[in-house]
Design an enzyme around this catalytic site. Structure first.
Site, PDB file in Angstrom:
ATOM      1  N   LYS A 102       0.863  -1.183   0.000  1.00  0.00           N
ATOM      2  CA  LYS A 102       0.000   0.000   0.000  1.00  0.00           C
ATOM      3  C   LYS A 102       0.901   1.235   0.000  1.00  0.00           C
ATOM      4  O   LYS A 102       1.923   1.264   0.696  1.00  0.00           O
ATOM      5  CB  LYS A 102      -0.903  -0.008   1.243  1.00  0.00           C
ATOM      6  CG  LYS A 102      -1.930   1.130   1.280  1.00  0.00           C
ATOM      7  CD  LYS A 102      -2.785   1.065   2.555  1.00  0.00           C
ATOM      8  CE  LYS A 102      -3.885   2.124   2.559  1.00  0.00           C
ATOM      9  NZ  LYS A 102      -4.715   2.073   3.802  1.00  0.00           N
ATOM     10  N   SER A 159      -9.862   2.151   2.906  1.00  0.00           N
ATOM     11  CA  SER A 159      -8.936   2.862   2.044  1.00  0.00           C
ATOM     12  C   SER A 159      -7.929   1.959   1.315  1.00  0.00           C
ATOM     13  O   SER A 159      -7.358   2.362   0.302  1.00  0.00           O
ATOM     14  CB  SER A 159      -8.152   3.888   2.873  1.00  0.00           C
ATOM     15  OG  SER A 159      -7.290   3.231   3.775  1.00  0.00           O
ATOM     16  N   SER A 177     -10.149   0.066   7.212  1.00  0.00           N
ATOM     17  CA  SER A 177      -9.517   0.175   5.899  1.00  0.00           C
ATOM     18  C   SER A 177      -8.796  -1.068   5.389  1.00  0.00           C
ATOM     19  O   SER A 177      -8.382  -1.099   4.228  1.00  0.00           O
ATOM     20  CB  SER A 177      -8.539   1.351   5.882  1.00  0.00           C
ATOM     21  OG  SER A 177      -9.256   2.563   5.807  1.00  0.00           O
TER      22      SER A 177
END
Ligand SMILES: [Mg+2]
Ligand SMILES: [Zn+2]
Lengths: 109, 492, 475
Positions: free
Chosen positions: B80, B155, B179
């Protein structure tokens, strides 16, 4: 009734150093108003005598030994700087503050 | 050669360790999938093919030299873009960090590489991890591999979608209010949010420091466990990382296959409320029956302060976010406005241009609740409510070993469906934020599909440092179902 | 007639702690590296970096608090203080707010011989900011070497009553910091910084007047001059019936005035909240016992000891002002020099020869304490006259030689041996029969004879002995 006015939103924007367009201010006022309205439901919750939970897991602050490890090279430190001059970071002229050149210790201008 | 599509991370690592397949060979297969398929999905912000090949060759060289190539040898993973990677642009999907190349490495990515994992690149996300759909990325949208018209959640949407589409076998994510778990649920993969402090936050760009939890994504429960075993552990660079021994997570995941005799699973009535999608509730109820058949005792529990969780969460996370995002000023790194005639303009224009709508909204709300005179009514109140919410869980765990709930009240939604209404978007986090406030571990795994073919997620919440029970229950359910074997459709 | 104004001053002193590394990260905290050569990702506030607290900074803060008689919190917290300024990398300063490490206590010193104790509100730990340099051509430069250097902020109660007292207070803080060895307290280099809150009120009145905050005073003289000026300025306004505006004013040493800082549109709102990246700091009772045991004898205790040992308060005050001077004195006395004599030599000869008393502590001090003790003893036992002693000291200092060595090499020992002196006296009397005859009616001539004998003996005659012999021979 509305909990926050466009004027307050503009004050906040100054405090947070955010340039907002008039449309953004208008939209932000509506959004914040709705959210503040929602979080107001918390007022009914009785929290008297409840210790604030500042950390998810309670344990004491670990301490590090006072040892120096290699610094970043001047180049590494400045490589990401949008503006630099020699081995300094460059910013628009600062109206000299306390101590002429520093903020901590003193408060900022 | 291996069957890259649908391959599990531990299967690949075990193959590489055994020498039945080369790390470089696996890496090329996955790089090829990324090249062919990511154009339509938008999972990757940056592909680091050169670095990946270098790491893969190092793994093969180690094995050939008779050295241990590590527990994750050759496992292709995605990172990420919130994890700082030395020498590789790290932006948090924000314009304000465009071009930022960290001179340091996050503890998590350093540990993964040391364990033999091969990072293929940086994955898309909501800007500064603020969002539940990855629509807040300043770069591009990421599509749900199960339906291109739907969001992957957020997210960590790029991470969940990349694993679901087998563009990598595992991925890192961060979970501040759901998330990791919510996109895992919406993309039909496994996502694990460990105990707060279990995984170091050093080098993980801060959104809300007291709520940020780095964690893994995998196709299977054991994949996630294998990644967490490497990611977890105390770190001298993070004063909030827990000095506690890391458990045998893979072992726990396997142990689940032997059933759940003697395990008490709590079901909180507060987590099954009107507004929940009927198909989601149906799938979760069915999963509970399956867990019962596996030998678990299903008991009702109560988490009475659940209704305050969202408000508490948004007061705390926006306050911390407004503070953490104060460093983006155009002086040391990242975006800087072209036209700053004064210091004030440098700040206001740089930040006004660099931040997207959601970060601006949270910075403003956070500044509001921390203002002198408002602190006690908002932030102070939220810190006290947070304690009550945490106490709810402590009480519940005196009568059960783990708590089982849906992960998201709804399956994946369509692009643009919610983006216009931030409050509605916030309310969708209702089932995931409380474990962040309490700092306790929670896992999400597939437990079915809607008639329209969208994945549904099951959440398993454990007590502090109780990652093992989450993996054991998850392993048990997975061993008795085949949802995790379903493959997302693929453009030929 | 004009009102009798009482001056009310509260002081905020920032002390840099002389740790090796920074308070929350590993780069060097040393002063004077090339710009931005002493940084790391943490002190530059780079994304994703986290603070880890330096044990030595904590110990220094606790020892300072103990030396000032503060209550040490067994559990304290860090907090974030938010404001935007280029020298502040994170947009907030990690400081302490409602739970500082030290509370209460006092700074003790003497003002014109009078003992004073200025009460402290608190001492807290925080990180220093970098330095902004105001370049020409519409730009400024930033150097982050100083960012993250550990600071203790010492906040006093409004107990200070004059500019001179304020300066003495700051001097006392520096003395304490140097005794503890936790910093070098150099105002010119900024390792000791002072802000003053100044207000006036009619003598006898309970409530405080409107205060102004004075900054940019980087020497003891600046502190005295700036506050003196500000007090005059406020008195003039108040006498005219005008009001004082609460504001921050900068001291302009060159022009000798304080001027209002261009104040910002919006008021400050620091939005303090507990630092989530640092759990509460615990300093156990046990750790406190160990740290207390590490404290040196403090200035005021030494002062009491010296005066009880017969030194004048003035001399004792001079000796305790610097740890090195006091240590030198104790060493000289330990080596056998009588206290009062040692004090005189130290104050009149050694301190007169050094700009910074800390030079006395250095191993290469030309005249170490034992050497001074030896000289003092030579003067005490009459081997050297006071005058010769001073000459010998001069040689010891410039040539780094021992007193006995110089005395021997240059045959400076006084002649006290009766025989030799008596011969010299007889020669002098014989050489001046007239004066010898007139001696009885004019004893003042003794001075003339002593001088002559001293000349005869090349200044080595012991004046006391010479007097006796002459009186006998002439009487
Ligand atoms: Mg202050
Ligand atoms: Zn301060």
């Amino acid at each position: 009734m509305s909990r926050i006015t466009p004027e307050e939103v503009r004050e906040l924007a100054v405090l947070a150093r955010l340039a907002l367009s008039d449309q953004e201010v208008a939209r932000m006022t509506g959004d914040l108003d709705a959210i503040l309205d929602y979080v107001d439901a918390m007022r009914e919750l009785d929290t008297t005598g409840v210790e604030p939970m500042t950390h998810a897991v309670p344990f004491d602050c670990p301490l590090r030994a006072d040892q120096v490890a290699p610094s970043l090279s001047v180049e590494e430190a400045l490589r990401n700087a949008p503006r630099r001059e020699a081995s300094f970071f460059q910013v628009p002229r600062i109206v000299p503050g306390p101590g002429g050149a520093s903020s901590a210790g003193e408060d900022e201008p | 050669m291996i069957a890259a599509r649908g391959a599990s991370l531990v299967a690949i690592a075990d193959g590489v360790r055994a020498g039945t397949v080369g790390a470089r060979e696996v890496t090329e297969q996955f790089l090829d999938r990324v090249a062919r398929l990511d154009g339509g999905l938008g999972c990757f912000l940056k592909v680091d093919a050169e670095g990946a090949r270098r790491r893969a060759d190092a793994v093969d060289a180690a094995r050939k030299a008779g050295r241990d190539p590590g527990p994750l040898a050759g496992a292709p993973i995605g990172i990420k873009d919130i994890f700082c990677t030395r020498g590789i642009e790290t932006t948090c999907a924000s314009k304000i960090l465009r071009g930022f190349v960290p001179p340091y490495e996050s503890t998590v990515t350093a540990r993964l590489e040391a364990a033999g994992a091969v990072a293929l690149g940086k994955l898309n996300m909501d800007e500064f991890a603020m969002g539940s759909s990855t629509e807040n990325s300043s770069a591009k949208p990421t599509r749900n591999p199960w339906s291109p018209a739907h969001v992957p959640g957020g997210s960590s949407g790029g991470s969940a979608a990349a694993v679901a589409a087998s563009l990598c076998a595992g991925a890192t994510g961060t979970d501040t209010g759901g998330s990791i778990r919510q996109p895992a649920a919406l993309c039909g993969v496994v996502g694990m949010k460990p105990t707060y402090g279990r995984v170091s936050r050093y080098g993980v760009i801060a959104f809300a420091s007291s709520l940020d939890h780095p964690g893994p994504f995998g196709r299977t429960v054991e994949d996630a466990a294998a990644l967490l075993e490497v990611m977890a552990g105390v770190d001298p660079l993070d004063a909030t990382s827990i000095p506690a021994a890391v458990g045998g997570y893979r072992q726990a995941a396997r142990a689940g296959r032997e059933g759940l005799a003697g395990v008490r699973l709590g079901v909180p009535t507060e987590y099954f409320q009107p507004g929940m999608d009927a198909e989601v509730e149906g799938a979760v109820r069915a999963a509970l029956d399956e867990l019962g058949r596996a030998g678990a005792k299903i008991v009702p529990v109560s988490l009475p302060h659940t209704k305050y969780a969202i408000a508490t969460y948004y007061l705390i996370c926006t306050a911390e976010a407004s503070s953490n995002l104060a460093r983006y000023d155009g002086v040391r790194y990242g975006h800087r406005t072209a036209e700053a005639k004064s210091l004030e303009e440098l700040y206001t224009k740089t930040r006004g241009e660099g931040f997207g709508t959601e970060p601006k909204r949270r910075i403003m709300l956070g500044a509001y609740v921390l203002r002198a005179g408002y602190y006690e009514a908002y932030y102070g109140k939220a810190l006290r409510a947070r304690r009550k919410i945490a106490d709810d869980f402590a009480a519940a765990f005196s009568t059960c070993d783990a708590i089982v709930t849906p992960t998201s009240p709804v399956p994946a939604f369509k692009f643009g469906e919610r983006i216009g209404d931030p409050l509605q978007m916030y309310l969708a986090d209702i089932l995931t934020v409380a474990p962040n406030l309490a700092g306790i571990p929670a896992l999400s795994q597939p437990c079915g599909f809607t008639k329209s073919g969208l994945p549904i997620g099951l959440q398993i919440i454990g007590p502090a440092l109780g990652e093992e029970i989450c993996f054991r229950v998850g392993g048990a359910y997975e061993s008795r179902t085949d949802w995790h074997t379903r493959l997302a459709p693929e453009a030929a | 007639m004009a009102t009798d104004w009482e001056v009310v001053i509260g002081l905020e002193v920032h002390v840099q702690l002389a740790t090796r590394s920074k308070i929350f990260s590993w780069s060097s905290a040393a002063f004077g590296a090339e710009p931005n050569a002493s940084t790391d990702p943490v002190c530059l506030g780079m994304p994703g970096t986290l603070p880890v607290l330096n044990r030595s900074a904590v110990e220094s803060a606790v020892r300072l608090g103990m030396a000032a008689g503060c209550k040490i919190r067994t559990r304290c917290r860090f907090a974030r203080k938010h404001y935007f300024y280029p020298d502040l990398p994170k947009g907030f300063q990690i400081s302490q707010f409602d739970e500082p490490i030290c509370e209460g206590g006092a700074i003790k010193f003497r003002l014109k011989g009078e003992p004073r104790a200025i009460r402290l509100t608190r001492i807290h730990m925080e990180e220093d900011a970098g330095k902004n340099l105001h370049a020409a051509a519409g730009v400024s430069f930033v150097d982050y070497n100083r960012a993250g250097v550990p600071l203790c902020e010492i906040v006093s109660e409004p107990d200070v009553r004059s500019a001179e007292e304020a300066a003495e207070y700051v001097r006392a803080v520096r003395t304490l910091v140097r005794y503890l060895g936790i910093g070098d307290g150099n105002m010119e280099e900024g390792s000791l910084r002072c802000d003053a809150n100044v207000s006036l009120r009619p003598r006898g009145s309970e409530k405080y007047g409107t205060k102004t905050e004075i900054k940019n005073m980087n020497s003891f003289k600046n502190v005295r001059d700036a506050i003196e000026h500000e007090v005059k300025r406020q008195a003039t306004l108040l006498d005219r019936g005008e009001r004082i505006i609460q504001e921050t004013r900068l001291w302009d040493a060159a022009r000798g005035v304080t001027q209002a800082m261009r104040s910002k549109e919006q008021a400050h709102d620091y939005r303090y909240f507990p630092e989530p990246d640092l759990p509460p700091l615990v300093v156990t009772e046990l750790e406190q016992v160990a740290l207390r045991a590490s404290l040196p004898e403090l200035p005021e205790d030494r002062f009491a000891r010296y005066t009880s040992e017969g030194l004048s308060p003035q001399d004792a005050g001079v000796l305790v002002a610097d740890r090195e001077t006091a240590a030198y004195f104790d060493a000289a006395v330990a080596a056998g020099a009588p206290a009062k004599r040692a004090a005189n030599w130290l104050i009149n000869e050694l301190l007169a020869r050094v700009d910074d008393p800390r030079a006395l502590g250095e191993a290469n001090c030309p005249v170490p304490p034992t050497a001074l003790a030896e000289l003092v003893k030579l003067v005490e036992d009459g081997t050297l006259s006071g005058k010769l002693g001073k000459d010998v000291f001069g040689k010891m200092w410039s040539e780094r030689r021992a007193a006995k060595e110089i005395v021997a090499a240059e045959g400076l020992a006084q002649v006290s041996d009766g025989g030799a002196l008596e011969e010299a006296c007889k020669r002098v009397i014989a050489a001046h029969p007239g004066e010898a005859g007139r001696f009885k009616e004019n004893p003042k001539l003794m001075g003339f004879f002593v001088g002559a004998v001293m000349k005869e003996t090349g200044g080595k005659g012991n004046p006391k002995a010479v007097n006796e012999i002459l009186r006998r021979l002439l009487g």
